[in-house]
Design a protein around this motif. Structure first.
Motif, PDB file in Angstrom:
ATOM      1  N   CYS A  27      89.898  -4.381  37.798  1.00 16.73           N
ATOM      2  CA  CYS A  27      89.766  -5.745  37.287  1.00 16.73           C
ATOM      3  C   CYS A  27      91.033  -6.547  37.572  1.00 16.73           C
ATOM      4  CB  CYS A  27      89.507  -5.668  35.779  1.00 16.73           C
ATOM      5  SG  CYS A  27      89.887  -7.144  34.846  1.00 16.73           S
ATOM      6  N   LEU A  28      90.860  -7.807  37.804  1.00 18.54           N
ATOM      7  CA  LEU A  28      91.981  -8.742  37.897  1.00 18.54           C
ATOM      8  C   LEU A  28      91.395 -10.093  37.523  1.00 18.54           C
ATOM      9  CD1 LEU A  28      95.004  -8.671  38.842  1.00 18.54           C
ATOM     10  CD2 LEU A  28      94.207  -9.420  41.064  1.00 18.54           C
ATOM     11  N   GLU A  29      91.908 -10.698  36.478  1.00 21.52           N
ATOM     12  CA  GLU A  29      91.404 -12.016  36.079  1.00 21.52           C
ATOM     13  C   GLU A  29      92.581 -12.818  35.558  1.00 21.52           C
ATOM     14  OE1 GLU A  29      87.701 -12.302  33.952  1.00 21.52           O
ATOM     15  OE2 GLU A  29      88.359 -14.137  32.945  1.00 21.52           O
ATOM     16  N   LYS A  73      89.947 -14.339  40.309  1.00 16.62           N
ATOM     17  CA  LYS A  73      89.347 -13.049  39.939  1.00 16.62           C
ATOM     18  C   LYS A  73      89.217 -12.116  41.130  1.00 16.62           C
ATOM     19  CE  LYS A  73      86.206 -12.424  36.821  1.00 16.62           C
ATOM     20  NZ  LYS A  73      84.931 -12.354  36.080  1.00 16.62           N
ATOM     21  N   GLU A 104      86.729  -9.083  41.799  1.00 17.57           N
ATOM     22  CA  GLU A 104      85.567  -8.366  41.263  1.00 17.57           C
ATOM     23  C   GLU A 104      85.262  -7.193  42.185  1.00 17.57           C
ATOM     24  OE1 GLU A 104      83.181 -12.005  39.041  1.00 17.57           O
ATOM     25  OE2 GLU A 104      82.516 -11.363  41.020  1.00 17.57           O
TER      26      GLU A 104
END
Lengths: 249, 249
Positions: B144-146, B94, B96
């Protein structure tokens, strides 16, 4: 009061500017519920969706981004694979959760919505007070999935990974729907229980107390809408904020 | 007024409950700036980070989640690979972004912060008005990156993909820092220009106008802080809301 009614009538008369030219199914039900009340006016929404965005590598901006796939329903691996064949740039797979924007006549109306939204699991919800006192409540989730899949037209992951990813996205979509349903149910109860602001004097101590009338009733409402007390939050950034650094000065 | 000062003193006296027991560097500077003003009190923050969370497959919840890696600095592929060796469950990578929560004495103080935050690119920022009138402004990004990386202890992606992913995350971290710097600069100018609410009469037309005093000055401030007018937003969900369905009822 009259100014809000005018603004609401203008908003409702405008043509739908979205690509789809219509509301998503669950958002439509919520819009009907909210717009039946004088003090609310929904302005934009999305039920939640999976999308494949093809970009030129400069980020997902409107101007340099093509949507290869958009679906508001559970996704199938085959659809993703087919959509990927059209890719020429950097493709990103995204799950975007439910979002809803509501104009509110008074701050206490926004507080009521905000509280029901947070209780339903939409923990990134917030109020905006703009120029001229325009009050907007945004229902937002912490739910997120954003996965780069290809770079300069070349796929960087396996078929098996895409199958796994689609499964994860569909799980998030299910949880997203549970939150919307919880929000809808909570909202129905809260709107039913809330003392209409119109029946209160426009000024004086009675008015400032009306929010607390809502709040006391809402505790019961929350228990009815979510008797188990479980929110099943996934990846709740905000809920872990107590782990973040506190002011030290 | 006195109640807010008491609440602020209590908050500042509390021990830091975070794992790190200290503020991140950029958040610390912002906390110093804001807490020097009577009407603000920062309560929690994170500069932005990359983390690897190992879960039991039930989502990223505190109770069933181990952090294999946390870094507030640009990330290296080697660190991710080493951290992954410790994994037993479903690992999620992730990014954040920056988050900051600020207690505000009055609604117009929250409006000022909110406006500077949105102008700096933190488009998911919002105000919360709680029980007893507690006003909190949350600075939040759409960034965002998940990315799910492994399932039941088995890595689902290649070394090459992880290298690519780390590169994407580091780009997001750079953009995140640019937004924080823009926010800091905009805030300094806005706080300098804003007429302190203390100098205004507590009631009457002057007070209700004070927000607009801020706003007129802020237009100039915005131009100074961001002369090019470019926000370089990436993946701005909110900015594409005009594409969403509008109310049709």
């Amino acid at each position: 009061m009259a100014a809000f009614a005018r603004r609401k009538a203008q908003r409702l008369a405008r043509p739908d500017p979205s690509r789809k030219r219509a509301l998503d199914a669950r958002a439509a039900e919520l819009a009907r519920l909210l717009n039946a009340h004088e003090r609310f006016c929904t302005t934009s929404s999305c039920d939640g969706r999976v999308l494949l965005a093809d970009t030129d590598g400069g980020g997902i901006q409107k101007k340099n981004c093509t949507w290869l796939l958009v679906t508001h329903d559970p996704c199938a691996k085959g659809d993703v694979m087919t959509a990927l064949e059209k890719s020429t740039g950097d493709v990103v797979f995204k799950f975007e959760p439910f979002v809803l924007h509501v104009l509110c006549r008074e701050l206490q109306d926004a507080q009521l919505l905000h509280s029901v939204a947070v209780d339903s699991g939409f923990r990134n919800s917030g109020i905006t007070v703009g120029r001229g006192g325009k009050i907007t409540m945004a229902v937002r989730s912490t739910h997120c999935l954003e996965v780069p899949l290809s770079h300069k037209g070349r796929l960087m992951v396996s078929d098996e990974y895409i199958e796994f990813l689609v499964h994860v996205a569909n799980q998030k979509m299910e949880e997203n729907i549970r939150r919307i349903e919880r929000f809808h149910k909570g909202l129905e109860l809260a709107l039913e229980a809330a003392v209409p602001t119109d029946t209160l004097a426009p000024k004086g101590p009675e008015k400032s107390r009306s929010v607390y009338v809502h709040r006391r009733k809402r505790r019961t409402i929350r228990e009815q809408a979510n008797p188990s007390g479980e929110l099943e939050p996934q990846d709740d950034t905000e809920s872990s904020l107590d782990l973040f650094a506190e002011i030290m000065i």
